[in-house]
Enzyme design. Structure first.
Site, PDB file in Angstrom:
ATOM      1  N   SER A  45     -25.641 -36.819 -13.156  1.00  0.00           N
ATOM      2  CA  SER A  45     -26.327 -36.972 -14.442  1.00  0.00           C
ATOM      3  C   SER A  45     -26.482 -38.470 -14.684  1.00  0.00           C
ATOM      4  O   SER A  45     -25.838 -39.296 -14.017  1.00  0.00           O
ATOM      5  CB  SER A  45     -25.482 -36.351 -15.559  1.00  0.00           C
ATOM      6  OG  SER A  45     -24.294 -37.108 -15.737  1.00  0.00           O
ATOM      7  N   TYR A  91     -20.589 -52.133   1.592  1.00  0.00           N
ATOM      8  CA  TYR A  91     -21.884 -51.510   1.266  1.00  0.00           C
ATOM      9  C   TYR A  91     -22.579 -52.214   0.100  1.00  0.00           C
ATOM     10  O   TYR A  91     -23.643 -51.794  -0.333  1.00  0.00           O
ATOM     11  CB  TYR A  91     -21.783 -49.984   1.101  1.00  0.00           C
ATOM     12  CG  TYR A  91     -20.856 -49.424   0.051  1.00  0.00           C
ATOM     13  CD1 TYR A  91     -20.973 -49.771  -1.294  1.00  0.00           C
ATOM     14  CD2 TYR A  91     -19.901 -48.470   0.399  1.00  0.00           C
ATOM     15  CE1 TYR A  91     -20.151 -49.209  -2.264  1.00  0.00           C
ATOM     16  CE2 TYR A  91     -19.063 -47.910  -0.555  1.00  0.00           C
ATOM     17  CZ  TYR A  91     -19.192 -48.293  -1.900  1.00  0.00           C
ATOM     18  OH  TYR A  91     -18.379 -47.738  -2.852  1.00  0.00           O
ATOM     19  N   PRO A 113     -11.674 -49.901   4.622  1.00  0.00           N
ATOM     20  CA  PRO A 113     -10.709 -48.944   4.085  1.00  0.00           C
ATOM     21  C   PRO A 113      -9.261 -49.440   4.068  1.00  0.00           C
ATOM     22  O   PRO A 113      -8.719 -49.825   5.098  1.00  0.00           O
ATOM     23  CB  PRO A 113     -10.849 -47.723   4.999  1.00  0.00           C
ATOM     24  CG  PRO A 113     -11.674 -48.140   6.134  1.00  0.00           C
ATOM     25  CD  PRO A 113     -12.351 -49.427   5.836  1.00  0.00           C
TER      26      PRO A 113
HETATM   27  C1  HXC Z   1     -20.737 -35.513 -10.126  1.00  0.00           C
HETATM   28  C2  HXC Z   1     -19.365 -36.354 -11.800  1.00  0.00           C
HETATM   29  C3  HXC Z   1     -18.242 -36.329 -10.930  1.00  0.00           C
HETATM   30  C4  HXC Z   1     -18.457 -35.840  -9.592  1.00  0.00           C
HETATM   31  C5  HXC Z   1     -17.594 -37.113 -12.852  1.00  0.00           C
HETATM   32  N1  HXC Z   1     -18.901 -36.841 -12.968  1.00  0.00           N
HETATM   33  N2  HXC Z   1     -17.167 -36.797 -11.610  1.00  0.00           N
HETATM   34  N3  HXC Z   1     -20.583 -35.956 -11.411  1.00  0.00           N
HETATM   35  N4  HXC Z   1     -19.705 -35.450  -9.247  1.00  0.00           N
HETATM   36  N5  HXC Z   1     -17.482 -35.799  -8.704  1.00  0.00           N
HETATM   37  C6  HXC Z   1     -19.726 -37.015 -14.160  1.00  0.00           C
HETATM   38  C7  HXC Z   1     -19.248 -36.188 -15.354  1.00  0.00           C
HETATM   39  O1  HXC Z   1     -19.736 -34.866 -15.268  1.00  0.00           O
HETATM   40  C8  HXC Z   1     -19.860 -36.950 -16.510  1.00  0.00           C
HETATM   41  O2  HXC Z   1     -21.225 -36.695 -16.663  1.00  0.00           O
HETATM   42  C9  HXC Z   1     -19.767 -38.406 -16.058  1.00  0.00           C
HETATM   43  O3  HXC Z   1     -19.623 -38.369 -14.628  1.00  0.00           O
HETATM   44  C10 HXC Z   1     -18.579 -39.130 -16.642  1.00  0.00           C
HETATM   45  O4  HXC Z   1     -17.491 -38.268 -16.559  1.00  0.00           O
HETATM   46  P1  HXC Z   1     -16.134 -38.524 -17.309  1.00  0.00           P
HETATM   47  O5  HXC Z   1     -15.471 -37.190 -17.464  1.00  0.00           O
HETATM   48  O6  HXC Z   1     -16.336 -39.373 -18.506  1.00  0.00           O
HETATM   49  O7  HXC Z   1     -15.412 -39.364 -16.252  1.00  0.00           O
HETATM   50  P2  HXC Z   1     -14.233 -38.928 -15.362  1.00  0.00           P
HETATM   51  O8  HXC Z   1     -14.652 -37.867 -14.394  1.00  0.00           O
HETATM   52  O9  HXC Z   1     -13.054 -38.657 -16.257  1.00  0.00           O
HETATM   53  O10 HXC Z   1     -13.964 -40.264 -14.612  1.00  0.00           O
HETATM   54  C11 HXC Z   1     -14.793 -40.736 -13.583  1.00  0.00           C
HETATM   55  C12 HXC Z   1     -14.224 -42.084 -13.221  1.00  0.00           C
HETATM   56  C13 HXC Z   1     -12.742 -41.823 -12.849  1.00  0.00           C
HETATM   57  C14 HXC Z   1     -14.350 -43.000 -14.422  1.00  0.00           C
HETATM   58  C15 HXC Z   1     -14.956 -42.704 -12.085  1.00  0.00           C
HETATM   59  O11 HXC Z   1     -12.654 -41.216 -11.597  1.00  0.00           O
HETATM   60  C16 HXC Z   1     -11.920 -43.053 -12.917  1.00  0.00           C
HETATM   61  O12 HXC Z   1     -11.309 -43.370 -13.936  1.00  0.00           O
HETATM   62  N6  HXC Z   1     -11.860 -43.828 -11.818  1.00  0.00           N
HETATM   63  C17 HXC Z   1     -11.109 -45.103 -11.788  1.00  0.00           C
HETATM   64  C18 HXC Z   1     -10.438 -45.269 -10.491  1.00  0.00           C
HETATM   65  C19 HXC Z   1     -11.342 -45.162  -9.263  1.00  0.00           C
HETATM   66  O13 HXC Z   1     -12.381 -44.500  -9.303  1.00  0.00           O
HETATM   67  N7  HXC Z   1     -10.889 -45.765  -8.196  1.00  0.00           N
HETATM   68  C20 HXC Z   1     -11.563 -45.708  -6.926  1.00  0.00           C
HETATM   69  C21 HXC Z   1     -12.142 -47.001  -6.633  1.00  0.00           C
HETATM   70  S1  HXC Z   1     -12.482 -46.926  -4.933  1.00  0.00           S
HETATM   71  P3  HXC Z   1     -21.782 -35.637 -17.772  1.00  0.00           P
HETATM   72  O14 HXC Z   1     -23.285 -35.782 -17.700  1.00  0.00           O
HETATM   73  O15 HXC Z   1     -21.294 -34.300 -17.301  1.00  0.00           O
HETATM   74  O16 HXC Z   1     -21.211 -36.025 -19.097  1.00  0.00           O
HETATM   75  C22 HXC Z   1     -13.746 -47.880  -4.511  1.00  0.00           C
HETATM   76  C23 HXC Z   1     -13.841 -48.017  -3.016  1.00  0.00           C
HETATM   77  C24 HXC Z   1     -15.119 -48.590  -2.520  1.00  0.00           C
HETATM   78  O17 HXC Z   1     -14.461 -48.387  -5.305  1.00  0.00           O
HETATM   79  C25 HXC Z   1     -15.299 -48.574  -1.019  1.00  0.00           C
HETATM   80  C26 HXC Z   1     -14.443 -47.755  -0.138  1.00  0.00           C
HETATM   81  C27 HXC Z   1     -14.611 -47.969   1.332  1.00  0.00           C
HETATM   82  P1  NAP Z   2      -7.624 -47.895  -7.772  1.00  0.00           P
HETATM   83  O1  NAP Z   2      -6.146 -47.947  -7.539  1.00  0.00           O
HETATM   84  O2  NAP Z   2      -8.201 -46.633  -8.284  1.00  0.00           O
HETATM   85  O3  NAP Z   2      -7.994 -49.104  -8.722  1.00  0.00           O
HETATM   86  C1  NAP Z   2      -8.992 -49.092  -9.689  1.00  0.00           C
HETATM   87  C2  NAP Z   2      -8.410 -49.655 -10.965  1.00  0.00           C
HETATM   88  O4  NAP Z   2      -9.460 -49.905 -11.906  1.00  0.00           O
HETATM   89  C3  NAP Z   2      -7.393 -48.746 -11.661  1.00  0.00           C
HETATM   90  O5  NAP Z   2      -6.195 -49.459 -11.861  1.00  0.00           O
HETATM   91  C4  NAP Z   2      -8.036 -48.392 -12.994  1.00  0.00           C
HETATM   92  O6  NAP Z   2      -7.048 -48.311 -14.017  1.00  0.00           O
HETATM   93  C5  NAP Z   2      -8.978 -49.582 -13.198  1.00  0.00           C
HETATM   94  N1  NAP Z   2     -10.102 -49.271 -14.062  1.00  0.00           N
HETATM   95  C6  NAP Z   2     -11.017 -48.295 -13.911  1.00  0.00           C
HETATM   96  N2  NAP Z   2     -11.890 -48.291 -14.919  1.00  0.00           N
HETATM   97  C7  NAP Z   2     -11.544 -49.325 -15.733  1.00  0.00           C
HETATM   98  C8  NAP Z   2     -12.064 -49.844 -16.942  1.00  0.00           C
HETATM   99  N3  NAP Z   2     -13.143 -49.324 -17.527  1.00  0.00           N
HETATM  100  N4  NAP Z   2     -11.439 -50.926 -17.492  1.00  0.00           N
HETATM  101  C9  NAP Z   2     -10.354 -51.484 -16.914  1.00  0.00           C
HETATM  102  N5  NAP Z   2      -9.826 -51.033 -15.759  1.00  0.00           N
HETATM  103  C10 NAP Z   2     -10.405 -49.954 -15.182  1.00  0.00           C
HETATM  104  O7  NAP Z   2      -8.425 -48.213  -6.414  1.00  0.00           O
HETATM  105  P2  NAP Z   2      -8.273 -49.372  -5.303  1.00  0.00           P
HETATM  106  O8  NAP Z   2      -8.553 -48.724  -4.023  1.00  0.00           O
HETATM  107  O9  NAP Z   2      -7.035 -50.149  -5.484  1.00  0.00           O
HETATM  108  O10 NAP Z   2      -9.535 -50.302  -5.631  1.00  0.00           O
HETATM  109  C11 NAP Z   2      -9.402 -51.645  -6.054  1.00  0.00           C
HETATM  110  C12 NAP Z   2     -10.670 -52.406  -5.732  1.00  0.00           C
HETATM  111  O11 NAP Z   2     -10.868 -52.476  -4.339  1.00  0.00           O
HETATM  112  C13 NAP Z   2     -11.942 -51.812  -6.319  1.00  0.00           C
HETATM  113  O12 NAP Z   2     -12.800 -52.840  -6.749  1.00  0.00           O
HETATM  114  C14 NAP Z   2     -12.540 -51.093  -5.136  1.00  0.00           C
HETATM  115  O13 NAP Z   2     -13.928 -50.928  -5.266  1.00  0.00           O
HETATM  116  C15 NAP Z   2     -12.174 -52.065  -4.041  1.00  0.00           C
HETATM  117  N6  NAP Z   2     -12.219 -51.484  -2.711  1.00  0.00           N
HETATM  118  C16 NAP Z   2     -11.245 -50.609  -2.324  1.00  0.00           C
HETATM  119  C17 NAP Z   2     -11.280 -50.108  -1.042  1.00  0.00           C
HETATM  120  C18 NAP Z   2     -10.202 -49.195  -0.537  1.00  0.00           C
HETATM  121  O14 NAP Z   2     -10.310 -48.728   0.587  1.00  0.00           O
HETATM  122  N7  NAP Z   2      -9.165 -48.930  -1.288  1.00  0.00           N
HETATM  123  C19 NAP Z   2     -12.323 -50.469  -0.174  1.00  0.00           C
HETATM  124  C20 NAP Z   2     -13.303 -51.348  -0.617  1.00  0.00           C
HETATM  125  C21 NAP Z   2     -13.241 -51.853  -1.885  1.00  0.00           C
HETATM  126  P3  NAP Z   2      -7.182 -47.368 -15.325  1.00  0.00           P
HETATM  127  O15 NAP Z   2      -7.510 -46.011 -14.866  1.00  0.00           O
HETATM  128  O16 NAP Z   2      -5.829 -47.506 -15.985  1.00  0.00           O
HETATM  129  O17 NAP Z   2      -8.256 -47.992 -16.172  1.00  0.00           O
END
Ligand code: HXC
Ligand code: NAP
Length: 295
Positions: free
Chosen positions: A116, A158, A201
């Site tokens: 969405s 990416y 990763p």
């Molecule tokens: C499709 C999805 C979805 C999914 C959520 N949504 N999950 N849509 N597939 N799997 C949609 C919901 O339906 C909603 O839309 C909107 O996204 C927001 O949802 P919320 O409920 O408000 O969010 P929530 O699901 O609670 O949280 C999503 C998030 C959460 C904010 C991304 O996972 C989070 O707090 N993440 C923080 C930590 C994190 O993600 N760490 C990983 C970083 S790793 P609608 O329209 O239904 O309202 C990284 C690595 C990079 O970056 C590279 C790796 C090699």
């Molecule tokens: P992680 O543990 O999920 O870290 C993400 C952090 O962001 C959480 O501590 C989360 O805390 C915080 N966060 C999310 N939304 C936020 C908001 N709105 N305001 C403030 N804080 C927020 O994942 P990670 O793997 O350590 O990732 C760290 C960084 O490395 C990211 O930038 C990611 O893209 C990058 N990275 C990771 C990988 C990997 O392999 N792990 C690879 C490439 C890049 P709260 O939920 O408490 O807010």
């Protein structure tokens, strides 16, 4: 067997002594690992994210382990008013801030057409808006105080290749990379450096649960597709981050350093797939190629 060098702390003791560093998303994963090492090197640390209970637990744990000074501050980086408040709390506690590490992120895998507009928004708001909110608030503060400083942004490879199935994150990280390079030039006159790290990763709960849910972790063994055949160790990323925020890297500005064991280039080179050719086939292949030349 002795520990490999890359899991050992790299910088000399006190390399960050006197510095105050804010790490967004510092309560978990890579943010926590970087914060721990910065504390060991003598920095004062502010960790910030949305969940105060997580931050507090990490702050207590890190203070206990390192005997360092760590302040947890609740802040949603997508809200500019909360970012300004977080900066004020940091300055009130430590008197100044020298470094901002934009590490907070949100991400999940999904075919783009299933998203969405709110799902797209939520990732962009954390990763791109969160990064520019923090950078803008801290930058204005540093410029007003005439203070030299540095910003370190955590992106991923990416950011420049793009990637299917994580499109909002790819768009946001590309924006963060552009911000890094743009401000490296524009704010150099204020003695503010901007750099980025692009990790491959590195196992963390946050990333693995969202990017490799369920048994996908076993089905897609990421180590296999990395030329060095292993995933990253948190300490080696912390070593690189500590160097980039320290004064030892004072002439590095506008750089993005990839730390991925060769992963993204493996996907890029057109003939890298020849890795799959068994050694014994190369005699036959060479003959065919030489024959083509003589025809
Ligand atoms: C499709 C999805 C979805 C999914 C959520 N949504 N999950 N849509 N597939 N799997 C949609 C919901 O339906 C909603 O839309 C909107 O996204 C927001 O949802 P919320 O409920 O408000 O969010 P929530 O699901 O609670 O949280 C999503 C998030 C959460 C904010 C991304 O996972 C989070 O707090 N993440 C923080 C930590 C994190 O993600 N760490 C990983 C970083 S790793 P609608 O329209 O239904 O309202 C990284 C690595 C990079 O970056 C590279 C790796 C090699
Ligand atoms: P992680 O543990 O999920 O870290 C993400 C952090 O962001 C959480 O501590 C989360 O805390 C915080 N966060 C999310 N939304 C936020 C908001 N709105 N305001 C403030 N804080 C927020 O994942 P990670 O793997 O350590 O990732 C760290 C960084 O490395 C990211 O930038 C990611 O893209 C990058 N990275 C990771 C990988 C990997 O392999 N792990 C690879 C490439 C890049 P709260 O939920 O408490 O807010």
């Amino acid at each position: 067997m002795s520990e490999p060098t890359y899991v050992k702390p790299m910088l000399k003791e006190d390399a960050l002594k006197g510095k105050v560093i804010v790490v967004t998303g510092g309560g978990t994963g890579l943010g926590k690992s970087m914060s721990k090492y910065f504390l060991e090197l003598g920095a004062g640390i502010v960790i910030t994210s949305r969940k105060f209970d997580v931050l507090k637990k990490t702050a207590d744990e890190l203070a206990e382990q390192t005997k360092g000074n760590v302040l947890p501050v609740q802040c949603d980086v997508s809200d500019y008013a909360q970012v300004e408040n977080m900066l004020s709390e940091a300055v009130e506690k430590f008197g100044k801030v020298d470094v901002l590490v934009n590490n907070a992120a949100g991400n999940f895998i999904s075919p783009t057409e299933r998203l969405s507009n709110r799902a797209f928004d939520i990732i962009i708001n954390i990763v791109l808006k969160g990064t520019y909110n923090c950078t803008l608030a801290f930058g204005k503060h540093w410029i007003e105080k005439k203070q030299s400083a540095s910003v370190l942004n955590i992106v991923t490879t990416y950011a420049w290749t793009g990637s299917a199935y994580v499109v909002p994150s790819a768009c946001a990280k590309a924006g963060v990379l552009s911000l890094t390079r743009s401000l490296a030039v524009e704010w150099a006159k204020y003695r503010i450096r901007s750099n980025a790290i692009a990790p491959g990763p590195f196992p963390t709960k946050g990333a693995w649960d969202r990017l490799l849910p369920g048994d996908m972790k076993d089905k897609f063994d990421l180590a296999k597709k990395i030329p060095l055949k292993r995933v990253g160790e948190h300490q080696e990323l912390a070593n690189l981050a500590a160097y980039l925020v320290s004064d030892f890297s004072s002439y590095i500005n506008g750089e993005v350093i990839t730390i991925d064991g060769g992963e993204w280039l493996q996907g890029a080179g057109q003939f890298n797939l020849l890795e799959a050719v068994p050694k014994e086939m190369w005699d036959q292949i060479e003959l065919m190629v030489r024959k083509a030349k003589s025809e």
